[in-house]
Design an enzyme around this catalytic site. Structure first.
Site, PDB file in Angstrom:
ATOM      1  N   THR A   9     -70.987  29.204  80.678  1.00  0.00           N
ATOM      2  CA  THR A   9     -71.204  28.592  79.434  1.00  0.00           C
ATOM      3  C   THR A   9     -69.831  28.318  78.620  1.00  0.00           C
ATOM      4  O   THR A   9     -69.482  27.004  78.047  1.00  0.00           O
ATOM      5  CB  THR A   9     -72.320  28.710  78.311  1.00  0.00           C
ATOM      6  OG1 THR A   9     -73.509  28.832  79.492  1.00  0.00           O
ATOM      7  CG2 THR A   9     -72.475  28.095  77.239  1.00  0.00           C
ATOM      8  N   GLU A  21     -86.777  46.631  44.904  1.00  0.00           N
ATOM      9  CA  GLU A  21     -87.143  47.100  43.577  1.00  0.00           C
ATOM     10  C   GLU A  21     -86.336  47.625  42.814  1.00  0.00           C
ATOM     11  O   GLU A  21     -86.561  47.477  41.408  1.00  0.00           O
ATOM     12  CB  GLU A  21     -88.412  48.214  44.136  1.00  0.00           C
ATOM     13  CG  GLU A  21     -89.539  47.968  45.125  1.00  0.00           C
ATOM     14  CD  GLU A  21     -89.080  48.334  46.538  1.00  0.00           C
ATOM     15  OE1 GLU A  21     -87.918  47.890  46.954  1.00  0.00           O
ATOM     16  OE2 GLU A  21     -89.902  48.837  47.437  1.00  0.00           O
TER      17      GLU A  21
END
Ligand SMILES: NC(=O)c1ccc[n+]([C@@H]2O[C@H](COP(=O)([O-])OP(=O)(O)OC[C@H]3O[C@@H](n4cnc5c(N)ncnc54)[C@H](OP(=O)(O)O)[C@@H]3O)[C@@H](O)[C@H]2O)c1
Ligand SMILES: [Zn+2]
Length: 395
Positions: A233, A89
């Protein structure tokens, strides 16, 4: 929970019923928004477009956009760029200047009503003489929800709440989850073949899905504060976990490894392009820890390394969105620990077979199909030649 959209009326009676509605509404994720006019909806979409310019940059704060309109024309725009910087704003008001008097401001999140680094936006809006405020969604914090709106109304400003509410909530779902549950939103992403494998029997997985799907994943990474994998991984895939050419912004890349039995050389240890954090057990492989730190990798030891502990740590670090891109072992631990709320499953129309080839989720200790975790708010779409199923685990 009442999810019906809320429309403000200037008269006191209507305001009274609306205030009740503000306290009970909105965070059940409304599916549609019929509040306001088509023009209001377009302006709120513009707010969301502006808010998205700071995708991945605002945590622990939300992404917010604001637009000021006078006589049907936009005279000021702004978005919240990052925590510590002014709110959306403020930028919009600065741009509109004196012209803001009598205008309407659209803002995707209820204007704040507290003194932080800057005075509350609700006060700034009143001071600037705006006639009307159109709010996308109320503040998710039950303790402050509706406070900014009430302040604006007491300042004689007309307020409409709930324009494009579902889209506003979706953009900030991680922020909302963070506020309500004091944890980041956990998103489990995986790519699997039509027969449910995330790699071959040998562990090879490049690539399960199409380039389009991989690009979509890079975009999810842009919006994430952290992307987490397990030690295995790293050993099998040696991934980069960056957003590649989709954005200059990268998430914090996190490896959870108890043993710290990890390769000496890995793409993740190159920290020039993106930061890396290794979470490990206290006392694990001190020499390797030292060598990682020398290469700029952050290493944190935890007494008991669990997904829940990791999420608590990410919360303290101010994160809103954490993307789990691990294999099935860590994914199962994360689900069991309640560290996953949302699932993004990319399914490629191909078959690889292999009775022991890895699957997306390891053992959850469920024996009968009636115990299966059913996703809610499920959406499906094609991404290139693959199918993407998105949904939420029940809280
Ligand atoms: N297609 C896809 O979307 C996708 C995504 C990721 C991986 N993959 C494939 O999945 C395979 C690896 O799967 P995975 O299940 O073995 O790997 P993972 O779940 O990523 O890694 C498991 C490792 O996580 C670490 N860990 C740390 N804390 C843990 C905890 N609380 N619970 C469980 N694990 C914890 C351990 O590492 P330490 O042993 O180092 O202690 C454990 O061995 C690879 O073949 C890879 O290609 C596919
Ligand atoms: Zn503010």
């Amino acid at each position: 929970m009442d999810n019906s959209p809320i429309v403000a009326h200037p008269d006191a009676e209507a305001n009274k019923s609306q205030e009740n509605a503000i306290n009970t509404s909105t965070l059940g994720y409304s599916q549609s928004s019929e509040v306001g006019t088509d023009f209001d909806a377009r302006m709120m979409q513009r707010c969301l477009e502006l808010a998205r310019r700071a995708l991945g940059c605002t945590s622990p704060n939300p992404m917010v956009g604001a637009v000021i309109v006078k006589d049907g024309k936009i005279i000021g725009e702004g978005f919240h760029p990052k925590a510590g910087e002014p709110h959306a704003e403020v930028f919009a008001l600065r741009e509109a200047g004196e012209n803001a008097r009598g205008a309407t401001i659209y803002v995707s999140l209820e204007p704040c009503n507290h003194y932080g680094r800057t005075p509350p936006c609700s006060e700034a809006v009143i001071k600037a003489g705006l006639a009307k405020v159109v709010v996308g969604m109320v503040d998710p914090n039950p303790l402050v929800a509706g406070g900014g709106i009430a302040k604006l109304r007491s300042g004689g400003i007309e307020v409409i709440v709930g324009v494009e509410e579902a889209a506003c909530q979706k953009l900030n779902e991680g922020f909302i989850h963070r506020i309500l549950h004091r944890r980041p939103l956990g998103i489990l992403k995986y790519a699997m073949t039509l027969d449910g494998k995330i790699a071959t029997t040998t562990g090879h997985s490049a690539w399960v899905t199409s380039r389009d799907s991989r690009n979509a994943v890079y975009q999810v990474r842009v919006a994430s504060d952290a992307v987490v994998i397990g030690g295995n991984t790293v050993r099998k895939d040696n991934p980069y976990l960056t957003s590649h050419d989709q954005s200059a912004r990268n998430p914090l890349r996190v490896v959870m490894s108890r043993t710290l039995d990890l390769p000496v050389e890995a793409h993740l240890w190159q920290t020039e392009e993106a930061p890396t954090l290794v979470l490990t057990s206290t006392g694990a492989n001190p020499d390797f820890q030292a060598s990682l730190r020398r290469r700029g990798v952050e290493v944190i030891e935890m007494d008991l390394l669990t997904p829940d502990k990791a999420m608590a740590y990410f919360y303290e670090r101010g994160f809103c969105n954490v993307l789990w891109e691990c294999g099935g072992t860590l994914a199962a631990s994360a689900i069991k620990a309640g560290a996953v709320q949302k699932v993004l499953a990319f399914i490629a129309p191909k078959i690889i077979g292999g009775s022991v080839a890895p699957t997306p989720v390891g053992d959850l200790g469920l024996d009968t199909m009636t115990e299966a975790l059913s996703l809610e708010r499920v959406e499906m779409r094609f991404v290139g030649t693959d199918c993407l199923i998105e949904g939420y685990l029940p809280l």
